[in-house]
Design a protein around this motif. Structure first.
Motif, mmCIF file in Angstrom:
data_model
loop_
_atom_site.group_PDB
_atom_site.id
_atom_site.type_symbol
_atom_site.label_atom_id
_atom_site.label_comp_id
_atom_site.label_asym_id
_atom_site.label_seq_id
_atom_site.Cartn_x
_atom_site.Cartn_y
_atom_site.Cartn_z
ATOM 1 N N GLY A 86 37.311 23.013 38.384
ATOM 2 C CA GLY A 86 36.552 22.098 39.236
ATOM 3 C C GLY A 86 36.399 22.595 40.653
ATOM 4 N N ALA A 87 36.653 23.884 40.891
ATOM 5 C CA ALA A 87 36.534 24.439 42.240
ATOM 6 C C ALA A 87 35.082 24.434 42.690
ATOM 7 N N ASN A 88 34.880 24.435 43.995
ATOM 8 C CA ASN A 88 33.521 24.504 44.523
ATOM 9 C C ASN A 88 33.260 25.784 45.313
ATOM 10 N N THR A 89 34.239 26.681 45.365
ATOM 11 C CA THR A 89 34.103 27.919 46.133
ATOM 12 C C THR A 89 34.846 29.044 45.425
ATOM 13 N N VAL A 90 34.285 30.248 45.505
ATOM 14 C CA VAL A 90 34.924 31.445 44.964
ATOM 15 C C VAL A 90 35.029 32.492 46.063
ATOM 16 N N ARG A 91 36.084 33.294 45.982
ATOM 17 C CA ARG A 91 36.321 34.353 46.969
ATOM 18 C C ARG A 91 36.775 35.610 46.233
ATOM 19 N N LEU A 92 36.231 36.758 46.643
ATOM 20 C CA LEU A 92 36.654 38.045 46.100
ATOM 21 C C LEU A 92 36.750 39.025 47.262
ATOM 22 N N ILE A 93 37.927 39.618 47.450
ATOM 23 C CA ILE A 93 38.117 40.540 48.568
ATOM 24 C C ILE A 93 37.317 41.814 48.331
ATOM 25 N N GLY A 94 36.610 42.257 49.366
ATOM 26 C CA GLY A 94 35.799 43.458 49.279
ATOM 27 C C GLY A 94 36.559 44.698 49.707
ATOM 28 N N ASP A 95 35.820 45.784 49.859
ATOM 29 C CA ASP A 95 36.404 47.059 50.241
ATOM 30 C C ASP A 95 35.359 47.839 51.030
ATOM 31 N N VAL A 96 35.798 48.691 51.927
ATOM 32 C CA VAL A 96 34.859 49.522 52.680
ATOM 33 C C VAL A 96 35.091 51.004 52.423
ATOM 34 N N ALA A 97 36.353 51.395 52.190
ATOM 35 C CA ALA A 97 36.678 52.812 52.050
ATOM 36 C C ALA A 97 35.954 53.449 50.877
ATOM 37 N N MET A 98 35.771 52.692 49.787
ATOM 38 C CA MET A 98 35.138 53.268 48.605
ATOM 39 C C MET A 98 33.713 53.719 48.900
ATOM 40 N N VAL A 99 33.049 53.028 49.828
ATOM 41 C CA VAL A 99 31.703 53.436 50.232
ATOM 42 C C VAL A 99 31.777 54.615 51.189
ATOM 43 N N ILE A 100 32.707 54.526 52.136
ATOM 44 C CA ILE A 100 32.827 55.572 53.149
ATOM 45 C C ILE A 100 33.186 56.919 52.539
ATOM 46 N N VAL A 101 34.051 56.912 51.496
ATOM 47 C CA VAL A 101 34.449 58.180 50.862
ATOM 48 C C VAL A 101 33.520 58.579 49.720
ATOM 49 N N GLY A 102 32.519 57.757 49.421
ATOM 50 C CA GLY A 102 31.535 58.118 48.422
ATOM 51 C C GLY A 102 31.896 57.786 46.989
ATOM 52 N N ALA A 103 32.907 56.929 46.775
ATOM 53 C CA ALA A 103 33.265 56.552 45.405
ATOM 54 C C ALA A 103 32.143 55.762 44.740
ATOM 55 N N ILE A 104 31.489 54.887 45.488
ATOM 56 C CA ILE A 104 30.248 54.251 45.043
ATOM 57 C C ILE A 104 29.320 54.193 46.252
ATOM 58 N N SER A 105 28.039 54.043 45.995
ATOM 59 C CA SER A 105 27.076 53.971 47.095
ATOM 60 C C SER A 105 27.037 52.568 47.682
ATOM 61 N N GLN A 106 26.534 52.471 48.898
ATOM 62 C CA GLN A 106 26.361 51.159 49.512
ATOM 63 C C GLN A 106 25.406 50.309 48.686
ATOM 64 N N ALA A 107 24.374 50.934 48.137
ATOM 65 C CA ALA A 107 23.403 50.189 47.335
ATOM 66 C C ALA A 107 24.051 49.584 46.096
#
Length: 424
Positions: A86-107
């Motif tokens: 019955g929750a009304n909000t969801v949260r998922l912590i993001g990451d920045v290093a994976m983009v900066i080091v090229g593990a996945i693209s920003q897109a």
């Protein structure tokens, strides 16, 4: 029955009796406090009652699940668990290093963020954006704390733009942006203030920005140093901070509010490891968290977490590894979430029906059709039987929930029961 309906039915069955109407009307279910004069209010009408998603057991870095992105087997099922509670909000912590080091693209990162936000919005849930955590920028394989502020800000700004512009403009459904959650655990006040200055001008004004803190309330020293970079305050509540028998008193929350009267307080993360404490201790801790969140000066709370991060320890999940609700956490959280607070916007479009839709968000919560019954399928409201209703068709039109059973008869929902009616 799909996973969400199954979880809703099981979780709903954990409530031995209906909520007392008088209890629902007490305390925080009354009118919300006057929000005028606040620097930037949390983008939400009513109490935030959320659930955090977490990483797979044994893979704690945020980059792991963003890179793998097991949508069918891990991400979406956790959202369905939040819906079942019955929750009304969801949260998922993001990451920045994976983009900066090229593990996945920003897109790619942006596209995956768009996918999760869209699923939340389609199912009547708001989303609490969280850019990263200090430990999400640290470690040999995941960047370092020395990652330049400008690079961190660039990834976050691109993320937020991806979910607040063009055809995917969900700004009305984003309650806030926790730029670096628990930044006090690894960042200096100077860096926090600098990152805020880089990000805030690029975020829609309706979305407030903050930096979650894991310090013991009122955490004056840290908050005083970054208060200008927090549009609202996001304390995290755990036994590790206070001790299992020393839950933060209401007085500490009042002191926090007195120190920052123009900033709202959202308990953006809180939970308890069931592998370390007794069932009674766990239940009491969760109930105490909801009591803090129900204070008139608080905007709500977000549970950590939907699932467990490990298999033997760190068992914080409201659901266990078999996707069954854990009574000591799911029980009190479900009961609290069932109180009538809804995100903005909440209602599904006028004229929507089940089928073909899987759910309808209107008329008091999330409506679905469950198990097969004599006169159709069980009508579920927030995962629990709606006064025994059975239907083959459910309709939301002109502000009314109406159902038709397999005899062709129509019934309208009156708020707590069904009354015979005509087709919509």
């Amino acid at each position: 029955m799909d996973r969400r309906k199954f979880l809703g039915a099981v979780a709903g069955g954990m409530l031995a009796a209906p909520l007392d109407a008088a209890a629902q009307e007490a305390g925080s279910s009354g009118p919300q406090k006057d929000r005028r004069g606040l620097s930037t209010a949390v983008n939400f009408a009513g109490k935030v009652k959320g659930v955090s998603l977490t990483s797979k057991p044994g893979r704690p870095l945020e980059s792991a699940y963003w890179i793998e992105w097991d949508w069918i087997g891990w991400i979406r099922p956790q959202i369905d668990c939040a819906i079942a509670l019955g929750a009304n909000t969801v949260r998922l912590i993001g990451d920045v290093a994976m983009v900066i080091v090229g593990a996945i693209s920003q897109a790619t990162y942006n596209a995956r963020l768009q996918q999760i936000v869209k699923y939340c919005v389609d199912n009547g849930l708001a989303y609490y954006y969280t850019g990263c955590a200090p430990y999400g920028t640290d470690g040999v394989d995941n960047g370092t704390l020395a990652t330049p502020d400008a690079q961190i800000a660039s990834v976050i700004v691109s993320n937020i733009a991806a979910i607040t512009s063009g055809s995917v403009d969900y700004r009305a459904n984003i309650i806030g942006a926790d730029l670096i959650t628990e930044a006090n655990a690894g960042f200096s006040a100077a860096r926090v203030n600098n990152i805020y200055s880089l990000v805030r001008p690029n975020v829609p004004a309706v979305i407030p920005c903050t930096f979650g803190t894991s310090g013991a309330l009122p955490d004056s020293s840290w908050l005083n140093s970054i208060s200008g970079s927090c549009d609202f305050i996001d304390p995290h509540i755990y036994p590790q901070i206070y001790g299992i028998n020393n839950f933060p008193p209401a007085g500490a929350v009042f002191d926090l509010h007195a120190a920052y009267p123009n900033k709202e307080i959202l308990f953006g993360e809180g939970g308890i490891d069931t592998s370390k404490y007794t069932g009674t201790q766990v239940v009491d801790w969760i109930k105490n968290l909801t009591s803090l969140a129900d204070m008139p000066i608080a905007r709500g709370a977000i549970l950590w977490a939907a699932q467990d991060q490990q298999t033997g320890t760190e068992l914080y999940g409201a659901f266990d590894s078999y996707w069954h609700p854990r009574a000591s956490i799911a029980g009190p959280w479900l009961r609290w979430c069932r109180l009538p607070y809804l995100p903005v916007p909440r209602s599904s479009p006028d004229g929507i029906t089940i089928p073909p839709a899987a759910s309808i968000n209107a008329g008091g919560g999330i409506w679905t059709l469950g198990a097969a019954m004599q006169r159709g399928k069980q009508v579920l409201l927030n995962g629990t039987s709606a006064a025994g209703g059975q239907a083959t068709l459910l309709s939301w039109r002109n502000g009314q929930i109406r159902v038709q059973n397999n005899l062709g008869a129509w019934w309208v929902w009156t708020g707590n029961s069904w009354s015979a009616t005509t087709p919509p």
